[in-house]
Scaffold this motif. Sequence first.
Motif, PDB file in Angstrom:
ATOM      1  N   LEU A 125       0.691  -1.375   0.053  1.00  0.00           N
ATOM      2  CA  LEU A 125      -0.033   0.005   0.087  1.00  0.00           C
ATOM      3  C   LEU A 125       0.797   1.104  -0.062  1.00  0.00           C
ATOM      4  N   ALA A 126       1.867   1.178   0.804  1.00  0.00           N
ATOM      5  CA  ALA A 126       2.933   2.386   0.808  1.00  0.00           C
ATOM      6  C   ALA A 126       3.449   2.693  -0.449  1.00  0.00           C
ATOM      7  N   LEU A 127       4.048   1.622  -1.045  1.00  0.00           N
ATOM      8  CA  LEU A 127       4.637   1.707  -2.429  1.00  0.00           C
ATOM      9  C   LEU A 127       3.548   2.417  -3.446  1.00  0.00           C
ATOM     10  N   GLU A 128       2.463   1.723  -3.510  1.00  0.00           N
ATOM     11  CA  GLU A 128       1.493   1.978  -4.462  1.00  0.00           C
ATOM     12  C   GLU A 128       1.242   3.423  -4.275  1.00  0.00           C
TER      13      GLU A 128
ATOM     14  N   ILE B  73      11.203  -3.310   5.437  1.00  0.00           N
ATOM     15  CA  ILE B  73      10.163  -2.434   4.695  1.00  0.00           C
ATOM     16  C   ILE B  73      10.199  -0.842   4.997  1.00  0.00           C
ATOM     17  N   ARG B  74      10.554  -0.630   6.312  1.00  0.00           N
ATOM     18  CA  ARG B  74      10.783   0.752   6.677  1.00  0.00           C
ATOM     19  C   ARG B  74      11.858   1.189   5.668  1.00  0.00           C
ATOM     20  N   LYS B  75      12.913   0.522   5.526  1.00  0.00           N
ATOM     21  CA  LYS B  75      14.071   1.233   4.971  1.00  0.00           C
ATOM     22  C   LYS B  75      13.654   1.486   3.341  1.00  0.00           C
ATOM     23  N   GLU B  76      12.802   0.521   2.969  1.00  0.00           N
ATOM     24  CA  GLU B  76      12.538   0.750   1.367  1.00  0.00           C
ATOM     25  C   GLU B  76      11.395   1.775   1.319  1.00  0.00           C
ATOM     26  N   ILE B  77      10.590   1.951   2.250  1.00  0.00           N
ATOM     27  CA  ILE B  77       9.472   3.071   1.917  1.00  0.00           C
ATOM     28  C   ILE B  77      10.406   4.284   2.158  1.00  0.00           C
TER      29      ILE B  77
END
Length: 340
Positions: free
Chosen positions: A11-14, A64-68
């Motif tokens: 959801l964050a990446l989209e 996931i935090r780092k990627e976002i």
Amino acid sequence: MREKLGEIRRLALESTDAISDLRELENLRIKFLGKKGELTKVLRDMGKLSPDERPIIGGIANDIRKEIEEKIATIKETLVQEAKRAKLEKEKIDITISTNNEKLGHRHPLLSTIDELEDLFMSMGFTVISGPEIETVANNFDALNSPENHPSRDLSDTFYLNEDLVLRTHTSPVQIRAMKEMGAPLRIISAGRTFRFDDVDDTHSPMFHQLEGLVVDENVSMANLIHTLDIFIKELFGKDMKTRYRPHHFPFTEPSAEVDVSCFKCRGEGCQACNYTGWSMELLGCGMVHPQVLENCGIDSEKYTGFAFGMGIDRITMVKYGINDIRLLFENDNRFLEQF
């Protein structure tokens, strides 16, 4: 919990793909990574996990935090650069654009006349020199053979700074300085401001401009003076102009004369402007340098003679441009000056 973290990541990446400004991007960061964000809520439940699962889930959450965060940082940099380019484009000034409201200045009619007179006399072999506007009484009057009872020396006619200094009443003191410093032979002209106590009207001003010339050499005669002035007047006003010399008296020249020229309107034919005489107003004064003036400057009057002449530049400017009020030359009204 793995599925929950995966859903948050998706959801964050989209959501970042639809971000168009920095405010939306900050709201998205708070929504997923803030203290009360979706990822933080999941991490608070890690206490329910077994000791073996915690490091695994913690590692996944950090990834996931780092990627976002990296995705948000990339988008933020892009949005900042786009905002900067938009601002520069909006505030850009094209210095190559031509405008129609430019106003270029030009020479004042008085200065143009002075330039023309100086150029003319330089072509005749004269040297242009200048002198101070605050002059000694000795140079302004005494050396020029003006007696102490001469009207021009009166307090009502001259601006005195003290007993020894005045605002020069003519440019003749420059001739005195030149003869004292350079001796003879000499061929000079000098133009500049002069000052006399006059009431202001259409033909008088307490400040006005003069140009004076001086030639000192062996065997200089009145014929040389007349020839020089005739050439000057014809070159300035036209080959058809005639001159007339009337006897006059000046303390510093002997003999002396005033010079009239043909009417500028009818060119000597006679018209209403010149009262049908064919002659215009007196243009300048001239004469042979008084021997005493030469001696006052250390020049041997037995060996050398000379002639001098002086004219009002304001008057010549008025005649040249058809100006009927001297005050117009000094008021700096652009409506008047733009005509020239």
